[in-house]
Design an enzyme around this catalytic site. Structure first.
Site, PDB file in Angstrom:
ATOM      1  N   CYS A   1      20.811 -32.468  -7.080  1.00 34.16           N
ATOM      2  CA  CYS A   1      21.027 -31.553  -5.959  1.00 34.16           C
ATOM      3  C   CYS A   1      21.996 -32.192  -4.968  1.00 34.16           C
ATOM      4  O   CYS A   1      21.820 -33.347  -4.558  1.00 34.16           O
ATOM      5  CB  CYS A   1      19.681 -31.256  -5.279  1.00 34.16           C
ATOM      6  SG  CYS A   1      19.829 -30.199  -3.818  1.00 34.16           S
TER       7      CYS A   1
ATOM      8  N   CYS B   1      19.898 -33.064  -1.602  1.00 31.24           N
ATOM      9  CA  CYS B   1      18.808 -34.047  -1.492  1.00 31.24           C
ATOM     10  C   CYS B   1      18.736 -35.042  -2.649  1.00 31.24           C
ATOM     11  O   CYS B   1      17.831 -35.873  -2.688  1.00 31.24           O
ATOM     12  CB  CYS B   1      17.472 -33.330  -1.338  1.00 31.24           C
ATOM     13  SG  CYS B   1      16.928 -32.481  -2.836  1.00 31.24           S
TER      14      CYS B   1
ATOM     15  N   CYS C   1      16.347 -25.720  -5.686  1.00 29.69           N
ATOM     16  CA  CYS C   1      15.870 -27.094  -5.788  1.00 29.69           C
ATOM     17  C   CYS C   1      14.424 -27.100  -5.310  1.00 29.69           C
ATOM     18  O   CYS C   1      14.117 -26.589  -4.227  1.00 29.69           O
ATOM     19  CB  CYS C   1      16.727 -28.010  -4.918  1.00 29.69           C
ATOM     20  SG  CYS C   1      16.082 -29.683  -4.809  1.00 29.69           S
TER      21      CYS C   1
ATOM     22  N   CYS D   1      14.176 -29.396  -1.804  1.00 33.10           N
ATOM     23  CA  CYS D   1      14.717 -28.970  -0.503  1.00 33.10           C
ATOM     24  C   CYS D   1      14.888 -27.459  -0.374  1.00 33.10           C
ATOM     25  O   CYS D   1      15.215 -26.969   0.704  1.00 33.10           O
ATOM     26  CB  CYS D   1      16.045 -29.671  -0.217  1.00 33.10           C
ATOM     27  SG  CYS D   1      17.433 -29.089  -1.227  1.00 33.10           S
TER      28      CYS D   1
ATOM     29  N   CYS E   1      22.831 -20.672 -14.915  1.00 35.93           N
ATOM     30  CA  CYS E   1      24.183 -20.513 -14.385  1.00 35.93           C
ATOM     31  C   CYS E   1      24.182 -21.063 -12.957  1.00 35.93           C
ATOM     32  O   CYS E   1      23.652 -20.433 -12.046  1.00 35.93           O
ATOM     33  CB  CYS E   1      24.552 -19.033 -14.420  1.00 35.93           C
ATOM     34  SG  CYS E   1      26.255 -18.704 -13.997  1.00 35.93           S
TER      35      CYS E   1
END
Length: 161
Positions: A77, A80, A125, A128, A149
């Site tokens: 991510c 984070c 995510c 976060c 995607c």
């Protein structure tokens, strides 16, 4: 007169139902391990990262250098650093966005997105809450059949050592 009363009653019932649904949607917020204020996210992320990760935007297709990246490593991510996807699960979907046939279990959360007038499975995510993209059932049939995607700007690539 009966038609007018029936029409008024229908309008009142429809409005009550709509307001109840809106209230339920507003109170439905998930707490994440990494939680920051809007101004903290703006200070940390680029404008495009903020637009995609925090406002559920979409980058232009074929604009991410990660789309054609096939090096060994892990995609994390961009907000984070949570590991989200492994390079061995990446494939060229031809859509213009990095695509994977599976996520790292427990690191990606799923929800519904109805912004286009129909329901899509949205990915976030799990650490976060950053918007990543969407998952579809048109991926490689010889593996999972899924196509995650993902907006490249929502990811950072960590090469394998």
């Amino acid at each position: 007169m009966k038609k007018i009363i029936l029409l008024c009653l229908t309008i009142v019932l429809y409005n009550c139902n709509g307001n109840a649904q809106k209230t339920a949607q507003k109170t439905e917020q998930k707490a994440y391990k990494v939680s920051k204020t809007d101004s903290e996210w703006k200070a940390q992320l680029s404008k495009m990262e903020y637009y995609v990760l925090r406002k559920a935007g979409t980058e232009r297709p074929f604009s991410s250098p990660l789309n054609k990246n096939y090096k060994a490593g892990t995609y994390v991510c961009a907000a984070c650093n949570t590991p989200l996807f492994k390079s061995e699960h990446k494939f060229d979907s031809g859509t213009g966005w990095p695509s994977f046939d599976r996520e790292i279990k427990g690191h990606v959360a799923f929800g519904s997105d109805n912004k286009l007038g129909y329901s899509r499975d949205e990915e976030h995510c799990a650490t976060c809450g950053g918007h990543l993209g969407h998952v579809f059932n048109d991926g490689p049939i010889n593996t999972t059949g899924k196509r995650h995607c993902i907006n490249g700007v929502a990811l950072k690539f960590i090469p394998k050592e």
